[in-house]
Design a protein around this motif. Structure first.
Motif, PDB file in Angstrom:
ATOM      1  N   VAL A  43       7.792  -7.331  -4.472  1.00  0.00           N
ATOM      2  CA  VAL A  43       7.982  -8.768  -4.661  1.00  0.00           C
ATOM      3  C   VAL A  43       9.475  -9.106  -4.595  1.00  0.00           C
ATOM      4  O   VAL A  43       9.885 -10.072  -3.960  1.00  0.00           O
ATOM      5  CB  VAL A  43       7.345  -9.238  -5.989  1.00  0.00           C
ATOM      6  N   ARG A  44      10.295  -8.298  -5.218  1.00  0.00           N
ATOM      7  CA  ARG A  44      11.743  -8.564  -5.174  1.00  0.00           C
ATOM      8  C   ARG A  44      12.273  -8.425  -3.750  1.00  0.00           C
ATOM      9  O   ARG A  44      13.086  -9.224  -3.297  1.00  0.00           O
ATOM     10  CB  ARG A  44      12.486  -7.624  -6.124  1.00  0.00           C
ATOM     11  N   HIS A  45      11.795  -7.417  -3.053  1.00  0.00           N
ATOM     12  CA  HIS A  45      12.250  -7.201  -1.673  1.00  0.00           C
ATOM     13  C   HIS A  45      12.039  -8.453  -0.830  1.00  0.00           C
ATOM     14  O   HIS A  45      12.974  -8.973  -0.214  1.00  0.00           O
ATOM     15  CB  HIS A  45      11.482  -6.026  -1.059  1.00  0.00           C
ATOM     16  N   TYR A  46      10.809  -8.943  -0.836  1.00  0.00           N
ATOM     17  CA  TYR A  46      10.518 -10.085   0.033  1.00  0.00           C
ATOM     18  C   TYR A  46      11.127 -11.378  -0.497  1.00  0.00           C
ATOM     19  O   TYR A  46      11.454 -12.273   0.279  1.00  0.00           O
ATOM     20  CB  TYR A  46       9.016 -10.208   0.272  1.00  0.00           C
TER      21      TYR A  46
ATOM     22  N   LEU B 192       0.826  -1.212   0.000  1.00  0.00           N
ATOM     23  CA  LEU B 192       0.000   0.000   0.000  1.00  0.00           C
ATOM     24  C   LEU B 192       0.860   1.262   0.000  1.00  0.00           C
ATOM     25  O   LEU B 192       0.641   2.186  -0.786  1.00  0.00           O
ATOM     26  CB  LEU B 192      -0.921   0.015   1.223  1.00  0.00           C
ATOM     27  N   GLY B 193       1.840   1.287   0.892  1.00  0.00           N
ATOM     28  CA  GLY B 193       2.627   2.506   1.053  1.00  0.00           C
ATOM     29  C   GLY B 193       1.762   3.602   1.644  1.00  0.00           C
ATOM     30  O   GLY B 193       0.548   3.427   1.858  1.00  0.00           O
ATOM     31  N   GLU B 194       2.375   4.741   1.882  1.00  0.00           N
ATOM     32  CA  GLU B 194       1.641   5.858   2.485  1.00  0.00           C
ATOM     33  C   GLU B 194       0.401   6.231   1.653  1.00  0.00           C
ATOM     34  O   GLU B 194      -0.701   6.353   2.176  1.00  0.00           O
ATOM     35  CB  GLU B 194       2.581   7.070   2.595  1.00  0.00           C
TER      36      GLU B 194
ATOM     37  N   ILE C  61      12.707  -1.418   3.542  1.00  0.00           N
ATOM     38  CA  ILE C  61      11.701  -0.799   2.661  1.00  0.00           C
ATOM     39  C   ILE C  61      11.714   0.721   2.810  1.00  0.00           C
ATOM     40  O   ILE C  61      11.450   1.445   1.856  1.00  0.00           O
ATOM     41  CB  ILE C  61      10.268  -1.335   2.934  1.00  0.00           C
ATOM     42  N   PHE C  62      12.047   1.166   4.010  1.00  0.00           N
ATOM     43  CA  PHE C  62      12.032   2.613   4.273  1.00  0.00           C
ATOM     44  C   PHE C  62      13.140   3.326   3.486  1.00  0.00           C
ATOM     45  O   PHE C  62      13.092   4.529   3.289  1.00  0.00           O
ATOM     46  CB  PHE C  62      12.181   2.870   5.772  1.00  0.00           C
ATOM     47  N   GLU C  63      14.130   2.554   3.086  1.00  0.00           N
ATOM     48  CA  GLU C  63      15.233   3.128   2.321  1.00  0.00           C
ATOM     49  C   GLU C  63      15.003   2.992   0.807  1.00  0.00           C
ATOM     50  O   GLU C  63      15.878   3.318   0.023  1.00  0.00           O
ATOM     51  CB  GLU C  63      16.548   2.439   2.738  1.00  0.00           C
ATOM     52  N   GLN C  64      13.826   2.486   0.439  1.00  0.00           N
ATOM     53  CA  GLN C  64      13.513   2.324  -0.985  1.00  0.00           C
ATOM     54  C   GLN C  64      12.322   3.174  -1.388  1.00  0.00           C
ATOM     55  O   GLN C  64      11.610   2.869  -2.345  1.00  0.00           O
ATOM     56  CB  GLN C  64      13.187   0.849  -1.274  1.00  0.00           C
ATOM     57  N   ASP C  65      12.080   4.208  -0.618  1.00  0.00           N
ATOM     58  CA  ASP C  65      10.875   5.022  -0.770  1.00  0.00           C
ATOM     59  C   ASP C  65      10.877   5.874  -2.032  1.00  0.00           C
ATOM     60  O   ASP C  65      11.826   6.602  -2.297  1.00  0.00           O
ATOM     61  CB  ASP C  65      10.779   5.925   0.468  1.00  0.00           C
ATOM     62  N   THR C  66       9.814   5.741  -2.839  1.00  0.00           N
ATOM     63  CA  THR C  66       9.526   6.734  -3.877  1.00  0.00           C
ATOM     64  C   THR C  66       8.250   7.420  -3.423  1.00  0.00           C
ATOM     65  O   THR C  66       7.173   6.814  -3.515  1.00  0.00           O
ATOM     66  CB  THR C  66       9.282   6.069  -5.251  1.00  0.00           C
ATOM     67  N   PRO C  67       8.334   8.625  -2.889  1.00  0.00           N
ATOM     68  CA  PRO C  67       7.150   9.247  -2.297  1.00  0.00           C
ATOM     69  C   PRO C  67       5.970   9.237  -3.263  1.00  0.00           C
ATOM     70  O   PRO C  67       6.115   9.540  -4.449  1.00  0.00           O
ATOM     71  CB  PRO C  67       7.612  10.672  -1.984  1.00  0.00           C
ATOM     72  N   GLY C  68       4.813   8.840  -2.760  1.00  0.00           N
ATOM     73  CA  GLY C  68       3.594   8.833  -3.572  1.00  0.00           C
ATOM     74  C   GLY C  68       3.349   7.525  -4.296  1.00  0.00           C
ATOM     75  O   GLY C  68       2.251   7.260  -4.781  1.00  0.00           O
ATOM     76  N   MET C  69       4.388   6.673  -4.399  1.00  0.00           N
ATOM     77  CA  MET C  69       4.256   5.401  -5.130  1.00  0.00           C
ATOM     78  C   MET C  69       3.395   4.419  -4.333  1.00  0.00           C
ATOM     79  O   MET C  69       3.402   4.422  -3.101  1.00  0.00           O
ATOM     80  CB  MET C  69       5.658   4.802  -5.326  1.00  0.00           C
ATOM     81  N   THR C  70       2.640   3.575  -5.027  1.00  0.00           N
ATOM     82  CA  THR C  70       1.921   2.495  -4.356  1.00  0.00           C
ATOM     83  C   THR C  70       1.860   1.278  -5.269  1.00  0.00           C
ATOM     84  O   THR C  70       1.889   1.412  -6.493  1.00  0.00           O
ATOM     85  CB  THR C  70       0.493   2.922  -3.942  1.00  0.00           C
ATOM     86  N   ALA C  71       1.795   0.109  -4.664  1.00  0.00           N
ATOM     87  CA  ALA C  71       1.667  -1.136  -5.425  1.00  0.00           C
ATOM     88  C   ALA C  71       0.218  -1.589  -5.493  1.00  0.00           C
ATOM     89  O   ALA C  71      -0.067  -2.682  -5.955  1.00  0.00           O
ATOM     90  CB  ALA C  71       2.524  -2.218  -4.779  1.00  0.00           C
ATOM     91  N   VAL C  72      -0.690  -0.771  -4.980  1.00  0.00           N
ATOM     92  CA  VAL C  72      -2.103  -1.151  -4.951  1.00  0.00           C
ATOM     93  C   VAL C  72      -2.940  -0.066  -5.622  1.00  0.00           C
ATOM     94  O   VAL C  72      -2.999   1.059  -5.141  1.00  0.00           O
ATOM     95  CB  VAL C  72      -2.597  -1.356  -3.497  1.00  0.00           C
ATOM     96  N   ASP C  73      -3.530  -0.412  -6.751  1.00  0.00           N
ATOM     97  CA  ASP C  73      -4.437   0.531  -7.409  1.00  0.00           C
ATOM     98  C   ASP C  73      -5.843   0.247  -6.908  1.00  0.00           C
ATOM     99  O   ASP C  73      -6.274  -0.905  -6.888  1.00  0.00           O
ATOM    100  CB  ASP C  73      -4.393   0.341  -8.930  1.00  0.00           C
ATOM    101  N   LEU C  74      -6.532   1.280  -6.500  1.00  0.00           N
ATOM    102  CA  LEU C  74      -7.871   1.094  -5.938  1.00  0.00           C
ATOM    103  C   LEU C  74      -8.903   1.779  -6.814  1.00  0.00           C
ATOM    104  O   LEU C  74      -8.590   2.746  -7.516  1.00  0.00           O
ATOM    105  CB  LEU C  74      -7.920   1.676  -4.522  1.00  0.00           C
TER     106      LEU C  74
ATOM    107  N   PRO D  55       6.816   4.209   3.481  1.00  0.00           N
ATOM    108  CA  PRO D  55       7.452   4.355   2.179  1.00  0.00           C
ATOM    109  C   PRO D  55       6.524   3.907   1.047  1.00  0.00           C
ATOM    110  O   PRO D  55       5.621   3.100   1.267  1.00  0.00           O
ATOM    111  CB  PRO D  55       8.647   3.424   2.281  1.00  0.00           C
ATOM    112  N   GLY D  56       6.772   4.403  -0.158  1.00  0.00           N
ATOM    113  CA  GLY D  56       6.005   3.988  -1.320  1.00  0.00           C
ATOM    114  C   GLY D  56       6.856   3.147  -2.259  1.00  0.00           C
ATOM    115  O   GLY D  56       7.963   3.541  -2.635  1.00  0.00           O
ATOM    116  N   LEU D  57       6.364   1.955  -2.620  1.00  0.00           N
ATOM    117  CA  LEU D  57       7.084   1.073  -3.545  1.00  0.00           C
ATOM    118  C   LEU D  57       6.093   0.536  -4.570  1.00  0.00           C
ATOM    119  O   LEU D  57       4.892   0.443  -4.301  1.00  0.00           O
ATOM    120  CB  LEU D  57       7.709  -0.113  -2.801  1.00  0.00           C
ATOM    121  N   SER D  58       6.609   0.127  -5.726  1.00  0.00           N
ATOM    122  CA  SER D  58       5.756  -0.484  -6.742  1.00  0.00           C
ATOM    123  C   SER D  58       5.693  -1.991  -6.501  1.00  0.00           C
ATOM    124  O   SER D  58       6.489  -2.528  -5.731  1.00  0.00           O
ATOM    125  CB  SER D  58       6.343  -0.222  -8.120  1.00  0.00           C
TER     126      SER D  58
END
Ligand SMILES: Cc1ncc(COP(=O)(O)O)c(C=O)c1O
Lengths: 448, 511, 125
Positions: free
Chosen positions: B63-66, A343-345, B20-33, B55-58
């Motif tokens: 998936v790669r992180h985990y 989700l992220g922020e 994950i906190f060090e991979q932040d792209t502000p505003g990014m999300t992996a969940v489209d709603l 943090p925001g990740l795609s």
């Protein structure tokens, strides 16, 4: 038997190596009488296909919320989980590992716990969080026990807006300890006065937001009053998605925040397993229950993680431990954390907004049904309604029409006739507009 | 061969992975709603303000992180995991598949009971397997893990004594070899703990126990004994122990963490047991998940059964019902509620899937193979290592550190060297009654070839130690994702969460 | 000014009415790297044998009992931030607290240096 790799030849060779004549000989310490009399009236081994058939038949007898419109909350929530979440937690390296006692070969689990602890601390607005408890209810009981240790007092006050299971589990857990737990009557209208009940003997006040009947409350004033009286404020959160939209318990002055993470972690699974969230202020660290993961370095100076501050725990402190917990909810905590990461922020806030908007939409529609009255004014994704007849009957009738419409308050409060007509309704992003129309239509029919 | 230094820090397939906190792209999300419906907000005045700090990740990044994190873990799927007392047996994927059937996964705990008859049947069927396998009168299904089951059992015992006018009983007798949860649980019930030592054979000394019972007279509430015990041995005098405990007016709690060694062979009711928890995540193959969840259903004798906590599933002619309130119906004397909802339902599904797969015959074969494997490992290792007790053992064997005397190598060193050999180390320094203990539990799901490989490695390490090559041990492990971690630094200056690094501006301001 | 010892491996050094208490060299070695120390606050009244302080290593935790009764004058404020001092100098800078003795006669029940050394020797066998 497909799970057993030894062949008969293996067994024979191994017995020879041991110097035993038979496997039974290895069991010679077991009482002969008990061995001789044992008969088990149970089925014999089954193939995969047979097990799938038998369990599939059982599963099919349940009305499931994926196939029917369902508006059920009360501490257990149906949310959509991204496909990658279930893939990640089914990776064998996470699924089939034990507690990370050997840090050199458990850095994956440990780093994930460290990230989980950080996420829980951030969303609750607290300084530190542990690696998980069994569930929200047991976490609540642990919070009360911890408050008693911190304050050296032995009375607790539980609000009537706290989930009745949290209340009951806390009462049970304190039953044989010298702790008085006072539980206030259910408070569907959000009128109880907690500040007026604070005394210098209280270890803590336990509240919940959003409350059991859906209320959103700001406990900032209560927190201030608590701190003046040396009382700890314990805040329960049964729906953590709400934290994307509403003020965090930490910002309200909470000393301990406990909650249930199931809503973000995955399927409802009839209520278990869930994951207990537990966060507090750094100054109370040594009184915390449960495992903690901390940062350190290895011999080559590289960053890494270990379980730490273990002297609080049962395997070292034994009868003086802060809790008896050993196995916790590791995998569900991982699922929670993976979902938060996905989700992220932005996604977290948006998911919360979507839940709230969906619930408001449903509330608007239900307010248009004759005889239905909404109880609380401010809510997140769940609210209570008063019906013109007993909610138990309404819920049964709705189920017959294929809709799981809500939870009757009387299921929790059978001895409060004034709650007989109250139903608690929840809407999440999983409830489509069509689902809502089905509920409204069915409800109109049932009430007419 | 020394390993080349790399610019990335990665070593081939071993990846370094930031938080994950060090991979932040502000505003990014992996969940489209989907879009929000338009409705007016009803939040009152508690809207959150400001940012949370997530943090925001795609999706590909997540998936790669985990995936990379997972690759830093040892697991049963990847190798031999002989962690004594923990029963790291194979976790069948069928169990996972069954738990994910929508009829089990997608049901809510507060649906009308008429709509979850299959779930009630599942709980009742699991309960029936457990009571039939143990011969006990009833089972409390809701405890969440072993320690929680201990709590359930001791609370039932407390409630029973109180009901019988025996409220003065406030002592629990526990052997020194007990797992830490036993004394910790006793304390949670307001009890004081009295320990008894083990005899030279690693078992409870009946005479010592009797003396202790006499010493504490009518203040003894229960005796808590693990059987097979934490030294991997069956308490031969179990029945006599139960008789002595009952004669003293106390109850016999058996810690069933090691039930996997005897399942399908005898009924613990025939041993005189009053209460025992069963770790479904050990004996019945549900995964440990890196720490949990588990389930600890607690079987009870007829005397304790009335006090079992709610909820209680009741089978009636017209179908299943559930009593959710203590003081009512089938739960008239129930001690209360111990856990939210209906217990660890998803774990019950997995355990039942396993029990049905095995059948009564398969379970008996499993305990047989578990004990055979442990005795085989013990026999083969005894040429170089020093068994703490004489065999036969049950499902696990324990060695002390006499074989390391004078070598400068410790049990910990051996464990860390085993990591380089590609094995998960056994449980170390537990039970506390064995000096420098190495507790090895192979389980029945290991092949002879797997055991042989482990034995070969451990024997070679023992020889190496005796040859005076202690220095090689101190450097171990060298081949794992991390080398020995500084466990002293972590608690001295606890860093338990990520915090953003101070920005240059803030740093300067602070200076 | 003499040093006395307890069977629980505390030492006490008495100067006039004030005793300084810590744990022995043997105790610190048994515990290993010490990571946490909690010392009593000034003014706390203690009874001989009662729990006075806490000391923890990574894998062990232990109470420190006061060898004598009295009132705590001072806890060693430097220890909580530098618990390793107990490892480095247990019988010097690693002291835990100072106590004003209410019953100096209790000292007679404690071991002197020679008796304690003998006691430790026996333990290691
Ligand atoms: C002997 C024994 N008793 C009790 C427990 C506690 O069980 P759990 O971790 O499920 O709470 C364990 C598990 O580690 C154990 O080995």
């Amino acid at each position: 038997m497909r799970y057993l790799p030894l062949s008969e030849t293996n067994r024979r060779d191994m017995l020879a190596e041991i110097g035993a004549g038979s496997v039974d000989e290895l069991f010679k310490d077991l009482p002969k009488k008990a061995l001789a009399s044992a008969r088990f009236d149970l089925p014999k081994t089954m193939s995969e296909i047979e097990v799938e058939r038998a369990l599939g038949t059982m599963a099919a007898k349940n009305m499931n919320c994926a196939a029917s419109p369902a508006f059920l909350g009360c501490g257990n929530y149906r949310h959509h989980t991204p496909a990658s979440l279930d893939y990640i937690i089914q990776r064998g390296e996470f699924l089939t590992a034990y507690t990370p006692y050997q840090p050199e070969i458990s850095q994956g689990t440990l780093q994930a716990i460290f990230e989980f602890q950080t996420q829980v601390a951030l969303i609750t607005g607290m300084e530190v969080a542990n690696a998980s408890m069994y569930d929200g209810a047991t976490a609540c009981a642990e919070a009360v026990a911890m408050a008693c240790r911190v304050t050296k007092r032995n009375q607790a006050l539980i609000s009537g807006r706290v989930h009745p299971h949290y209340r009951d589990v806390t009462k049970t857990q304190m039953k044989f300890l010298d702790v008085d737990v006072e539980c206030l009557a259910p408070d569907p209208y959000g009128v109880e006065d907690l500040i007026g009940r604070l005394t210098p003997d209280l270890a803590c006040v336990v509240v919940q937001t959003p409350g059991f009947f859906g209320h959103l409350s700001d406990y900032t004033a209560l927190g201030e009053a608590c701190h003046k009286a040396g009382v700890l404020l314990v805040v329960c959160v049964t729906e953590p998605v709400s934290l994307g939209l509403v003020k965090s318990p930490g910002a309200m002055g909470a000393d301990i925040v406990v909650g249930e993470g199931q809503s973000l972690a995955g399927p409802m699974s009839f209520g278990g397993p869930g994951v207990g969230l537990f966060a507090t202020r750094e100054k109370f660290l040594r009184q915390m229950p449960g495992r903690l993961c901390g940062e350190t370095t290895d011999e080559d100076g590289r960053r890494g993680w270990v379980l730490t501050l273990s002297t609080r725990e049962q395997h070292i402190r034994r009868e003086k431990a802060t809790s008896n917990i050993c196995t916790n909810s590791g995998l569900i905590a991982l699922a929670f954390s993976v979902h938060m990461t996905l989700l992220g922020e932005a996604g977290f806030k948006r998911l919360a907004e979507l839940n709230h908007a969906t619930a408001c939409d449903l509330a608007d529609k239900l307010e248009g049904v004759k005889g239905v009255k909404l109880l609380p004014s401010a809510f997140f994704n769940e609210f209570a309604i008063a019906l013109p007849k007993p909610a138990v009957d309404v819920v049964e009738a709705l189920a017959k029409k294929g809709v799981l419409g809500g939870v009757p308050a009387s299921r929790f409060y059978p001895t409060y006739p004034e709650l007989a007509n109250v139903m608690i309704v929840c809407a999440t992003e999983t409830n489509s507009a069509e689902d809502q129309v089905k509920l409204v239509t069915a409800l109109k029919e049932v009430l007419s | 061969m020394t390993l080349p230094a790399t610019a990335s820090g990665h070593k081939g397939l071993q990846f370094e992975q930031n938080l994950i906190f060090e991979q932040d792209t502000p505003g990014m999300t992996a969940v489209d709603l989907p879009a929000l419906p338009t409705s007016k907000q009803r939040l009152g005045d508690v809207k959150r303000s400001g940012s949370i700090g997530l943090p925001g990740l795609s999706e590909p990044e997540v998936v790669r992180h985990y995936t990379r994190l997972s690759q830093k873990n040892y697991s049963i799927d990847s190798g031999f995991y002989p962690l004594g007392s923990c029963t790291m047996k194979h976790n069948p994927r069928l169990n996972e598949k069954m738990a994910r059937l929508p009829g089990f996964a997608e049901i809510h705990p507060f649906q009308p009971v008429s709509t979850v008859q299959g779930a009630m049947e599942l709980i009742d069927t699991t309960a029936r397997w457990l009571t039939e396998l143990t011969g006990m009168a009833a089972v409390a299904m809701s405890p969440a893990a072993g320690a929680h089951g201990e709590f359930c059992g001791l609370m039932c015992i407390h409630a029973a004594h109180d009901a019988n006018g025996q409220a003065q009983r406030n002592v629990i007798i526990v052997p020194e070899s007990a797992h830490g949860t036993n004394p910790a649980t006793a304390a949670l019930c307001g009890y004081t703990v009295e320990s008894i030592p083990a005899n030279d054979e690693g078992r409870v000394d009946l005479a010592v126990l009797k003396a202790k019972l006499a010493e504490h007279g009518d203040t003894v509430a229960a005796v808590m004994i693990t059987n097979p015990n934490t030294c991997g041995l069956f308490e031969r005098e179990c029945i006599e122990i139960a008789e002595a405990v009952h004669a003293a007016g106390a109850y016999f709690y058996m810690d069933g963490a090691n039930f996997n060694a005897i399942v399908g062979r005898l009924k613990i009711a025939d041993l005189g047991v009053d209460a025992m928890h069963i770790n479904l995540h050990k004996t019945f193959s549900t995964p440990h998940g890196g720490g949990g969840p588990g389930a600890g259903p607690t079987v009870l004798s007829a005397k304790l059964a009335p006090f079992a906590p709610v909820p209680i599933v009741v089978k009636a002619a017209e179908g299943y019902a559930v009593e959710e309130h203590a003081g009512f119906g089938a739960a008239k004397q129930a001690l209360g509620r111990m856990k939210g909802y209906h217990g660890q339902f998803g774990v019950f599904v997995r355990a039942l899937s396993y029990m049905m797969s095995m059948g009564a015959d398969g379970l008996k074969q499993a305990s047989g193979d578990a004990v055979l494997n442990a005795n085989y490992v013990m026999a083969r290792l005894s040429s170089e290592l020093t068994p703490a007790f004489e065999g036969p053992c049950m499902h696990e064997c324990v060695f002390d550190d006499r074989f390391l005397k004078g070598t400068g190598v410790t049990t910990l060193d051996i464990a860390k060297a085993l990591i380089d050999e590609g094995f998960h180390p056994p449980t170390m320094y537990f039970p506390l009654v064995v000096h420098g203990a190495l507790l090895i539990e192979p389980t029945e799901t290991e092949s002879k070839a797997a055991l042989d490989q482990f034995v070969t490695s451990l024997l070679s390490l023992a020889r190496k130690a005796k040859e005076g090559r202690a220095a090689e041990f101190q450097a171990a492990p060298q081949l794992s994702p991390r080398r020995r971690l500084d466990e002293t630094k972590a608690p001295r200056r606890p860093v338990l969460r990520w915090t953003p690094p101070a920005t240059d501006g803030a740093k300067q301001a602070a200076e | 000014m003499s040093v006395r010892f307890t069977k629980d491996h505390e030492w006490i050094k008495v100067d006039g009415k004030i005793g300084t208490v810590g744990i022995t060299q043997y105790a610190q070695a048994q515990l290993g790297d010490i990571v946490f120390v909690e010392v009593p606050a000034a003014g706390k009244a203690l009874k001989a044998g009662g729990e006075a302080a806490v000391v923890e290593s990574v894998k062990a935790a232990s109470e420190v009992y006061t060898p004598v009764s009295g009132t705590v004058k001072e806890g060693n404020a430097a220890l909580p931030d530098a618990p390793q001092t107990v490892n480095e100098d247990p019988q010097g800078a690693g002291w835990f607290f100072k106590i004003e003795l209410s019953n100096p006669g209790e000292l007679d029940g404690l071991m002197d240096q020679a008796a304690y050394e003998k006691y430790v020797e026996e333990l290691s066998h």
